[in-house]
Scaffold this motif. Structure first.
Motif, PDB file in Angstrom:
ATOM      1  N   VAL A 110      27.805 -43.290 -47.078  1.00 50.81           N
ATOM      2  CA  VAL A 110      27.478 -43.633 -45.699  1.00 50.81           C
ATOM      3  C   VAL A 110      28.221 -44.920 -45.332  1.00 50.81           C
ATOM      4  CG1 VAL A 110      25.648 -44.261 -44.081  1.00 50.81           C
ATOM      5  CG2 VAL A 110      25.210 -42.531 -45.846  1.00 50.81           C
ATOM      6  N   ASP A 156      19.127 -34.907 -32.373  1.00 51.90           N
ATOM      7  CA  ASP A 156      20.314 -35.356 -31.646  1.00 51.90           C
ATOM      8  C   ASP A 156      21.449 -35.754 -32.604  1.00 51.90           C
ATOM      9  OD1 ASP A 156      18.794 -37.432 -32.503  1.00 51.90           O
ATOM     10  OD2 ASP A 156      18.991 -38.648 -30.706  1.00 51.90           O
ATOM     11  N   TYR A 157      21.466 -35.092 -33.735  1.00 50.79           N
ATOM     12  CA  TYR A 157      22.539 -35.285 -34.711  1.00 50.79           C
ATOM     13  C   TYR A 157      23.311 -33.978 -34.886  1.00 50.79           C
ATOM     14  CZ  TYR A 157      21.068 -39.939 -36.099  1.00 50.79           C
ATOM     15  OH  TYR A 157      20.793 -41.278 -36.090  1.00 50.79           O
ATOM     16  N   ARG A 197      27.277 -48.802 -39.821  1.00 55.48           N
ATOM     17  CA  ARG A 197      27.774 -49.105 -38.467  1.00 55.48           C
ATOM     18  C   ARG A 197      28.490 -50.451 -38.477  1.00 55.48           C
ATOM     19  NH1 ARG A 197      22.736 -48.980 -34.783  1.00 55.48           N
ATOM     20  NH2 ARG A 197      22.116 -47.397 -36.279  1.00 55.48           N
ATOM     21  N   THR A 254      26.650 -46.604 -34.905  1.00 51.53           N
ATOM     22  CA  THR A 254      26.058 -45.648 -35.835  1.00 51.53           C
ATOM     23  C   THR A 254      26.681 -45.711 -37.219  1.00 51.53           C
ATOM     24  OG1 THR A 254      25.548 -43.301 -36.238  1.00 51.53           O
ATOM     25  CG2 THR A 254      27.640 -43.773 -35.165  1.00 51.53           C
ATOM     26  N   ASP A 255      25.847 -45.411 -38.218  1.00 50.63           N
ATOM     27  CA  ASP A 255      26.342 -45.117 -39.555  1.00 50.63           C
ATOM     28  C   ASP A 255      27.019 -43.746 -39.520  1.00 50.63           C
ATOM     29  OD1 ASP A 255      24.869 -47.396 -40.167  1.00 50.63           O
ATOM     30  OD2 ASP A 255      23.195 -46.284 -41.042  1.00 50.63           O
ATOM     31  N   LEU A 288      28.041 -40.431 -42.202  1.00 48.64           N
ATOM     32  CA  LEU A 288      27.947 -39.856 -43.550  1.00 48.64           C
ATOM     33  C   LEU A 288      29.098 -38.914 -43.840  1.00 48.64           C
ATOM     34  CD1 LEU A 288      24.857 -38.539 -45.405  1.00 48.64           C
ATOM     35  CD2 LEU A 288      26.879 -37.105 -45.257  1.00 48.64           C
ATOM     36  N   VAL A 334      20.592 -43.399 -46.749  1.00 48.22           N
ATOM     37  CA  VAL A 334      19.991 -43.616 -45.432  1.00 48.22           C
ATOM     38  C   VAL A 334      21.116 -43.644 -44.407  1.00 48.22           C
ATOM     39  CG1 VAL A 334      18.782 -45.324 -44.005  1.00 48.22           C
ATOM     40  CG2 VAL A 334      18.019 -44.885 -46.347  1.00 48.22           C
ATOM     41  N   LEU A 335      20.893 -42.995 -43.279  1.00 47.38           N
ATOM     42  CA  LEU A 335      21.856 -42.990 -42.177  1.00 47.38           C
ATOM     43  C   LEU A 335      21.064 -43.305 -40.916  1.00 47.38           C
ATOM     44  CD1 LEU A 335      24.791 -41.927 -41.126  1.00 47.38           C
ATOM     45  CD2 LEU A 335      23.500 -39.899 -40.499  1.00 47.38           C
ATOM     46  N   ASN A 336      21.282 -44.485 -40.348  1.00 48.92           N
ATOM     47  CA  ASN A 336      20.475 -44.914 -39.196  1.00 48.92           C
ATOM     48  C   ASN A 336      18.999 -44.765 -39.559  1.00 48.92           C
ATOM     49  OD1 ASN A 336      22.919 -45.321 -37.857  1.00 48.92           O
ATOM     50  ND2 ASN A 336      22.916 -43.291 -36.971  1.00 48.92           N
ATOM     51  N   PHE A 341      27.852 -36.056 -41.074  1.00 43.58           N
ATOM     52  CA  PHE A 341      26.566 -36.068 -40.389  1.00 43.58           C
ATOM     53  C   PHE A 341      26.486 -37.343 -39.574  1.00 43.58           C
ATOM     54  CE2 PHE A 341      22.168 -36.150 -39.586  1.00 43.58           C
ATOM     55  CZ  PHE A 341      21.822 -34.808 -39.531  1.00 43.58           C
ATOM     56  N   GLU A 342      26.283 -37.193 -38.271  1.00 46.64           N
ATOM     57  CA  GLU A 342      26.222 -38.374 -37.407  1.00 46.64           C
ATOM     58  C   GLU A 342      25.685 -37.965 -36.044  1.00 46.64           C
ATOM     59  OE1 GLU A 342      30.222 -39.839 -37.481  1.00 46.64           O
ATOM     60  OE2 GLU A 342      31.066 -37.939 -36.886  1.00 46.64           O
ATOM     61  N   PRO A 343      25.336 -38.927 -35.208  1.00 49.74           N
ATOM     62  CA  PRO A 343      24.765 -38.594 -33.903  1.00 49.74           C
ATOM     63  C   PRO A 343      25.720 -37.749 -33.066  1.00 49.74           C
ATOM     64  CG  PRO A 343      24.351 -40.897 -34.407  1.00 49.74           C
ATOM     65  CD  PRO A 343      25.302 -40.389 -35.446  1.00 49.74           C
TER      66      PRO A 343
END
Lengths: 123, 123
Positions: free
Chosen positions: B80, B31-32, B83, B51-52, B54, A28-30, B100-102
């Motif tokens: 992961v 939005d990632y 945050r 944010t987390d 990955l 899980v990521l966010n 992988f992240e925002p």
């Protein structure tokens, strides 16, 4: 020595099930989920109106049919199906994939039907 | 024959640059961002408060140091970082990763400094 934390090994996760078209959550990521699945055959045409959907092929070969095009994914290749775009995955051989999308995204999108199956947690 | 759409091939993307510690965006999902990077040596300790994050190792070997633990990632393994958790990646050999992240998440988080570098788009 620092305490060792065990990462998620995708091959190990995939070795733990054989069921086809059943998404398994591995991280899980966010408010997003990383899922894996095994595919063989043709799925159903469907659309996710509210989200893009990422497919990354781990092994095998995945064809994602779009209404006006097709994308073929070999291992190490990824594709993002944009929100609102109807698509139908087909695996001519057994294929393992990684999926990335918002938590709770249903496999059959707006189509529903007997292939609909919420993701299961594979800890 | 339907029109053929070309997917993102991670190996092809990685072959297009040699720069270390420079994130390259290869896909967008809502939005990632999906990014790749090549790492060697030790990065800086930093935290992403909002944010987390990955990490998925494609080749090589990545150690993610946490203040009270360490996670070692081989190819096909992901982790992961939650945050708010301070971490410092180390690659003893040259290592390729997928992130992988925002969108807009900075590589050095709240630490800043000379290693700070916004992701570049690698179309």
């Amino acid at each position: 020595m620092p305490r060792s934390v065990v990462p998620v090994n995708l091959a190990d996760k995939l070795a733990r099930f054989s069921e086809l078209w059943s998404q398994k959550r591995v991280a899980v990521l966010n408010d997003y989920e990383v899922k894996v699945a095994k595919l063989k055959g043709e799925f159903v045409w469907h659309t996710h109106e509210d989200t893009d959907e990422l497919f990354l092929v781990i092994s095998g070969r995945l064809r994602i049919q779009l209404r006006d095009a097709e994308v073929v994914l070999e291992p190490g290749e990824l594709f993002v199906v944009p929100r609102g775009v109807e698509h139908c995955p087909v695996a001519d051989e057994e294929t393992s994939i990684l999926l990335f999308e918002p938590t709770g995204t249903l496999n059959t999108g707006d189509t529903g039907g007997p292939m609909t199956k919420p993701a299961e947690v594979l800890d």
